[in-house]
Enzyme design. Structure first.
Site, PDB file in Angstrom:
ATOM      1  N   HIS A  54       0.890  -1.207  -0.069  1.00  0.00           N
ATOM      2  CA  HIS A  54       0.055  -0.019   0.095  1.00  0.00           C
ATOM      3  C   HIS A  54       0.866   1.283   0.096  1.00  0.00           C
ATOM      4  O   HIS A  54       1.905   1.198   0.589  1.00  0.00           O
ATOM      5  CB  HIS A  54      -1.061  -0.008   1.225  1.00  0.00           C
ATOM      6  N   ASP A  57       2.328   1.574   3.332  1.00  0.00           N
ATOM      7  CA  ASP A  57       3.304   0.700   3.781  1.00  0.00           C
ATOM      8  C   ASP A  57       4.808   1.466   3.832  1.00  0.00           C
ATOM      9  O   ASP A  57       5.497   1.118   4.644  1.00  0.00           O
ATOM     10  CB  ASP A  57       3.173  -0.511   3.022  1.00  0.00           C
TER      11      ASP A  57
END
Ligand SMILES: [Mn+2]
Length: 389
Positions: A54, A57
């Site tokens: 993501h 992340d």
């Protein structure tokens, strides 16, 4: 070492899987944080082909442009040094409170617009990292209260958002395709496009359906009480299985995201058999997480376990295919029929007449036993390790 992962196995892990700290709704984290760079280096050493992430992340949601650029550059360098690629990138549209009532399907147009803003920036970052697949999991796209939204509008808004983003990708000249992931519920009471089949129907209504596929996940299909192998097969046959999300799940539970091969071994086996005997060449991505009981060593045990179980099940799938008794049972069941072949080759009035005129001895056709008891038992004995290749 037998069952040692290699790059050509195309295994990948979401960064969030190894970074999972064991937090659940009832308890705090049980493990220290693992940064994305450490995860990539370690997985690269273990023979993993790719990682997925993501936007958040790697890049904090409030990062400055300079910080974003530095992180992307450093991460790309770490990937290259580890011989790793990006399997896919995606947008975190579920964690921040702004998404509490959805992103593209929020009632608030400002939230929908911010969602496009966040996704476009995430796509730009994904392209910088070399990703060619971008995933959408609408974890907050749904409701608890059925009367809180006009669901027809929600479907339209989801389409408008994806159409806009497909056009954006083309406008930028990016080589990028989209993959949609279904889940029936959790964290919302109900999530839109709750099954992969619903997504396949939706994709056909988009401006560029050829740009958009799906990545079903084992646990999500089982939460919907569906048969994984059947679901993945339909996607594969339609050319829509862009990547797969693999994990294990106990029957009729919440989204457990367990190590692949650790539960429902028969179901996982049927899925690996499907992928390995039908030419699937996409990423075998594990979207699962280690038990909450584990320390950091346990994280790597988890990752290696996912891959070893896949490779063991693959070996057993190939053993099953090569088994002389399996082949004999199949040959006995595969009745050739010229009339069917003619029909399958395409319609003609002559074939229609011939099939209508043919007489069928349905009693004789129904009489023969199909020996699926035996077929299933052979699979059991292969899985249990007592039938020699
Ligand atoms: Mn997933």
């Amino acid at each position: 070492m037998a069952y040692e992962p290699r790059k050509e196995d195309k295994f990948s892990f979401g960064l969030w899987t190894c970074a999972n700290r064991g937090r659940d709704p009832f308890g705090e984290a049980t493990r220290p944080p693992l940064d994305p760079f450490t995860i990539v280096r370690k997985l690269g050493e273990m023979g993993v082909w790719g990682v997925s992430l993501h936007d958040n992340d790697l890049i904090p949601i409030d990062a400055s442009v300079a910080e974003r650029d530095r992180l992307l550059k450093e991460f790309k360098k770490t990937l290259d040094e580890s011989g790793m690629v990006i399997a896919m990138a995606t947008t975190n549209m579920f964690y921040d409170p702004v998404f509490k009532d959805g992103g593209f399907t929020s009632n608030d147009g400002r939230v929908r617009s911010y969602s496009l803003h966040k996704v476009m920036h995430a796509i730009d970052a994904a392209v910088e990292l070399g990703a060619d697949t971008f995933v959408f999991w609408g974890g907050r796209e749904g409701t608890e209260v059925d009367l809180s939204k006009n669901h027809v509008d929600s479907v339209k808004r989801y389409r408008e958002a994806l159409n806009f983003l497909c056009h954006y990708v083309k406008d930028q000249g990016y080589n990028m395709r989209f993959s949609l992931e279904a889940k029936p519920n959790e964290p919302r009471g109900d999530i839109y496009f709750s099954t992969t089949g619903a997504l396949l129907g939706f994709i056909a209504t988009l401006d560029y359906p050829e740009m958009v596929g799906v990545n079903p996940e084992v646990a999500h299909e089982l939460m919907a009480n569906l048969n994984c192998a059947h679901v993945y097969a339909q996607c594969l046959e339609a050319g829509k299985l862009f990547l797969v999300h693999l994990n294990s799940q106990k029957y009729a539970r919440y989204d457990q995201d367990l190590r692949f091969g650790s539960e429902d071994i028969q179901g996982n086996f049927a899925l690996v058999h499907l992928l390995e005997t039908n030419g699937f060449d996409g990423a075998r991505e594990f979207d699962a997480h280690p038990y909450r009981t584990e320390d950091v060593d346990g994280v790597w045990d988890f990752a290696m376990g996912c891959m070893r179980n896949y490779l063991i099940l693959k070996e057993k799938a190939l053993q099953f295919e090569a088994d002389p008794e399996v082949q004999e049972i199949r040959a006995a069941n595969d009745g050739a029929c010229a009339l069917w072949e003619a029909a399958a080759g395409g319609y003609s009035p002559e074939t229609a007449r011939a099939i209508k005129a043919e007489s069928y001895d349905i009693k004789a056709m129904a009489e023969r036993g199909l020996r699926y008891e035996r077929l299933s038992q052979i699979a059991c004995e292969i899985l249990l390790g007592v039938r020699k290749a």
